[in-house]
Design an enzyme around this catalytic site. Structure first.
Site, PDB file in Angstrom:
ATOM      1  N   GLU A 232       0.534  -1.084  -0.162  1.00  0.00           N
ATOM      2  CA  GLU A 232      -0.172   0.104   0.433  1.00  0.00           C
ATOM      3  C   GLU A 232       1.261   0.982  -0.496  1.00  0.00           C
ATOM      4  O   GLU A 232       0.395   2.317  -0.606  1.00  0.00           O
ATOM      5  CB  GLU A 232      -1.051   0.081   1.360  1.00  0.00           C
ATOM      6  CG  GLU A 232      -1.632   1.150   0.663  1.00  0.00           C
ATOM      7  CD  GLU A 232      -2.783   1.062   0.084  1.00  0.00           C
ATOM      8  OE1 GLU A 232      -3.678   0.646  -0.423  1.00  0.00           O
ATOM      9  OE2 GLU A 232      -2.537   2.090  -0.828  1.00  0.00           O
TER      10      GLU A 232
ATOM     11  N   GLU B 263      16.709  14.937  -3.504  1.00  0.00           N
ATOM     12  CA  GLU B 263      18.023  13.899  -3.411  1.00  0.00           C
ATOM     13  C   GLU B 263      19.641  15.318  -3.966  1.00  0.00           C
ATOM     14  O   GLU B 263      18.767  16.238  -4.737  1.00  0.00           O
ATOM     15  CB  GLU B 263      17.853  13.152  -4.364  1.00  0.00           C
ATOM     16  CG  GLU B 263      16.724  11.752  -4.151  1.00  0.00           C
ATOM     17  CD  GLU B 263      16.580  11.827  -2.578  1.00  0.00           C
ATOM     18  OE1 GLU B 263      18.216  10.953  -2.336  1.00  0.00           O
ATOM     19  OE2 GLU B 263      16.182  11.281  -2.015  1.00  0.00           O
TER      20      GLU B 263
ATOM     21  N   LYS C 284       6.438   5.671 -10.267  1.00  0.00           N
ATOM     22  CA  LYS C 284       4.725   4.537 -10.326  1.00  0.00           C
ATOM     23  C   LYS C 284       3.642   4.315 -10.775  1.00  0.00           C
ATOM     24  O   LYS C 284       2.897   3.541 -10.160  1.00  0.00           O
ATOM     25  CB  LYS C 284       4.748   6.445  -8.424  1.00  0.00           C
ATOM     26  CG  LYS C 284       5.696   6.220  -7.771  1.00  0.00           C
ATOM     27  CD  LYS C 284       5.317   7.499  -6.891  1.00  0.00           C
ATOM     28  CE  LYS C 284       6.488   7.087  -6.083  1.00  0.00           C
ATOM     29  NZ  LYS C 284       6.611   9.185  -5.580  1.00  0.00           N
TER      30      LYS C 284
END
Lengths: 343, 343
Positions: free
Chosen positions: A151, A211, A226
């Site tokens: 999840e 980053e 994703k």
């Protein structure tokens, strides 16, 4: 009912999960007759510990803060490495929250395979293995009668996979759109106010959101990882992130962003998966959205996913600002689902 | 597994549900080993029919279109009235989709009580009974080991109750906000473009969205009924719609709406429930929202709910344009949940 879990990875999310388990165990017992016990922790640079009686969570968090290591809590034969840990830890569920290797999902992917071969359920908050090997891990899990839940890999703990699985039976998802990368969305929000791309990026780096090497975000790779997961899970695609048609935000100027605003539009890095000529194609690219689009008003680090379906024209879910607790909560929900019998 | 349902109410939503059951039964059998059979239909003005073998759905829809009545499909002793139908129909689940009486929830509320006393599970798409008697129906259902589900009462079939129940275990909802009335939201959207309140309302009436007597929407009563349900279900409140602090949109002018726009705000009829001094209070009132608020960009007949919680700062879910199929889908999901054992 007692359920035993082992943590592989003990950074911000792993530690937040330990804290959450400690805080929520009384409510879990009361509401679900369930007690979660952490029987092992394997960290990247802070040692390993196995305790088949269940570690004392506050002592462990104290140990890592004071000595920088959990190894002092281990008893028994020394643990050689993570595979050795996975083989030996007496836990029903392996919860993996290691840092992401976005190019291959390794070595986490191998650890998850190993855990399934040893008949452990797996919960992961790590996008890599799911993006690169969803179908393989799913059939491996089924073969061993184990659960494979993830999840927290998209939108932190905000339920997107559980939304579809548990609340939208029989639904046919025809198109998925989303804004799923916080760094680029925050940069674009700043550019709307006139800040240059470079300064906006620098602000995000100073805030610890981007980053040091920002290309993973800026070039759309994180978003591609994703949307790959969403396409594979929701639309039965078999993509890897390399199959995503990807354009980052590096070529956008403040002028582009502000000209769109004047035209009543908002430029966003939009992820999309849809059917095209009978196959699923996925893309990540800057799109000028009309302000009335539900995706248009998502600011800063917020994320959003919009599903177009056969029975409800459009369902959109979004999360506010999220931290490690939200991600850890997603893992906790996966653990509860496994304990309640979901495979 | 065969599951038998009876429909009380057979307007747009009831008929859409019958069509959906007919269309989705093959997928239901394949995915859940489940077959839904409609053993009775009770309508307001189109007669009643009971057929313990399961009615032929296309024939029934044809009958109502051609003869205006389903009574020709009934065999056996005549059905006197709806209570008589509920007592006699051989169905495990009563699905109630009657028109709303917003002041009391009657007579639907009495029918649901009767169904529970006869140990039938109940599914309702009707806000009234849930707003006025959630706690009572819930304990009555528990007492008879029956289910009481109502996914479609708020946001049509978009999962809001199932979202919380099935995907957010242990969560503590601290505040609920929403835009839940399509008529007022559409009127406000039109007023933004300079259209007067009266003309906007007239357009909504001509489109069949606003009632001939619009006060139920315009005065915020419909929204009050919905926020009552959300407060009672999600925050353990015991409100009725009469307890909601309520202001409609009748006093707003085009100037108000456009002045807000110039100030970067959008006026919306916002429903809210939150804790105040240890108790839950609920309100419905026009609020000038900053455009960055997730509620601000919901246009026309779209609905949205935003939850603020202890573990995820904010989860927002919204639906696009919805019709009877979406509402019927919510009922179908409730039926599937009951068939799969949810009580």
């Amino acid at each position: 009912m007692e359920i035993t879990i082992a943590l592989v990875g003990f950074g911000n999310v792993g530690q937040a999960l330990a804290r959450l388990v400690d805080a929520k165990n009384p409510a879990l017992r009361e509401n679900y007759g369930l007690n979660i016990s952490i029987t092992g922790v394997s960290t990247g640079r802070h040692g390993c510990a196995i305790d088949s009686y269940g570690v004392d969570i506050s002592r462990m968090l104290e140990a890592i803060e004071q000595t920088g290591s959990v190894s002092g809590m281990h008893s028994g034969k020394p643990i050689i490495d993570t595979p050795d840990f996975i083989r030996r830890v007496p836990a029903e569920i392996i919860v993996e929250t290691m840092p992401l290797n976005p190019e291959s999902g390794q070595p986490a992917l191998d650890y998850l395979r190993l855990a399934l071969h040893h008949k452990r359920h797996i919960v992961t908050a790590n996008k890599g293995p799911v993006a690169f090997a969803y179908q393989e891990l799913k059939s491996l899990a089924r073969q061993h009668n184990c659960a494979f839940l993830f999840e927290s890999t998209v939108m932190d703990g905000t339920p997107i996979f559980n939304l579809v699985r548990a609340t939208l039976p029989l639904i046919d998802i025809q198109r998925v759109r989303g804004i799923l990368n916080s760094t680029t969305n925050s940069i674009l929000s700043r550019m709307e106010t006139g800040m240059s791309f470079e300064n906006a990026l620098q602000e995000m780096q100073q805030a610890g959101i981007a980053e040091t090497n920002p290309s993973y975000d800026v070039d759309g790779w994180d978003a591609a990882v994703k949307i790959t997961i969403l396409a594979n899970v929701f639309m039965h695609a078999r993509l890897t992130p390399h199959d995503v048609n990807r354009t980052g935000i590096g070529a956008l100027t403040v002028d582009d962003v502000q000209a769109a605003l004047r035209a009543g539009q908002v430029i966003k890095l939009v992820c999309e998966a849809r059917y095209e000529h009978g196959a699923v194609t996925a893309s990540v690219k800057p799109v000028a959205l009309p302000v009335s689009d539900p995706l248009a008003q998502v600011r800063g680090t917020e994320n959003i996913v919009s599903l177009e379906t056969d029975m409800i024209s459009r369902i959109t879910i979004s999360e506010g600002e999220a931290g490690p607790t939200a991600t850890a909560y997603g893992c906790l929900v996966d653990i509860i689902n496994i304990a309640r019998g979901y495979r």
